[in-house]
Design a protein around this motif. Structure first.
Motif, mmCIF file in Angstrom:
data_model
loop_
_atom_site.group_PDB
_atom_site.id
_atom_site.type_symbol
_atom_site.label_atom_id
_atom_site.label_comp_id
_atom_site.label_asym_id
_atom_site.label_seq_id
_atom_site.Cartn_x
_atom_site.Cartn_y
_atom_site.Cartn_z
ATOM 1 N N PHE A 1 -2.785 -3.358 26.901
ATOM 2 C CA PHE A 1 -3.334 -4.581 27.234
ATOM 3 C C PHE A 1 -4.387 -4.731 28.312
ATOM 4 C CE2 PHE A 1 -2.306 -7.958 30.383
ATOM 5 C CZ PHE A 1 -2.705 -9.182 29.803
ATOM 6 N N SER A 2 -4.485 -3.425 29.054
ATOM 7 C CA SER A 2 -5.589 -3.550 30.203
ATOM 8 C C SER A 2 -6.950 -3.086 29.539
ATOM 9 C CB SER A 2 -5.077 -2.323 31.108
ATOM 10 O OG SER A 2 -3.805 -2.591 31.743
ATOM 11 N N SER A 3 -6.963 -2.397 28.349
ATOM 12 C CA SER A 3 -8.017 -2.052 27.815
ATOM 13 C C SER A 3 -8.466 -3.455 26.877
ATOM 14 C CB SER A 3 -7.855 -1.049 26.562
ATOM 15 O OG SER A 3 -7.484 0.027 27.392
ATOM 16 N N GLY A 4 -7.451 -4.243 26.341
ATOM 17 C CA GLY A 4 -7.860 -5.407 25.789
ATOM 18 C C GLY A 4 -8.367 -6.484 26.646
ATOM 19 N N LEU A 5 -8.244 -6.269 27.832
ATOM 20 C CA LEU A 5 -8.825 -7.176 28.850
ATOM 21 C C LEU A 5 -10.354 -7.111 28.921
ATOM 22 C CD1 LEU A 5 -6.442 -7.281 31.728
ATOM 23 C CD2 LEU A 5 -7.028 -9.301 30.226
#
Length: 142
Positions: free
Chosen positions: A91-95
């Motif tokens: 999720f953090s990388s998807g941001l």
């Protein structure tokens, strides 16, 4: 020579604090540099690699926190701890970028394999040797 004999092990409390602080710093660094990380294909893969480092830091933080909260020797299992850390890192990388999330999952699974392999070698139960005996009759050729 004295430095070679020292063990480089942090106490659980210190490891928990350091991995938590580094997780927050890496997440904020990814958010500050999201324009750079999304600018080219190579930078996007770099963002995924940073996400896998975030995964390892989060997994270390979660496991150390559980050791502090519950008991020593508490082991991280696949279902809650690993999936939660993997989902949070993805999720953090998807941001940053969608491809960062995909490469983060791939790099994280590779890192998880090697961490599990290393842990099995260091802390796993030794395997008993397997002895093969030959039984039965053998035919002689005349």
């Amino acid at each position: 020579i004295l430095l070679l004999n020292r063990k480089m092990v942090l106490p659980t409390e210190m490891s928990c604090a350091i991995s938590g602080i580094l997780s927050v710093m890496l997440f904020s660094g990814m958010q500050l540099g999201k324009d750079f990380l999304a600018s080219s294909e190579v930078c996007t893969i770099l963002g995924g690699f940073m996400g896998s480092v975030l995964f390892l830091l989060l997994l270390t933080f979660i496991n150390n926190f559980e050791n502090l909260a519950f008991e020593k020797g508490f082991e991280a299992s696949l279902m809650p701890e690993v999936f939660f850390a993997l989902a949070l890192a993805a999720f953090s990388s998807g941001l940053v970028h969608r491809v960062c999330a995909t490469t983060s999952v791939i790099f994280s699974l590779i890192a998880l394999y090697y961490v599990n392999r290393l842990s099995s070698r260091k802390y796993g139960a030794p395997q008993a040797p397997v002895y093969v005996t030959q039984s039965g009759k053998t035919k002689r050729k005349n």
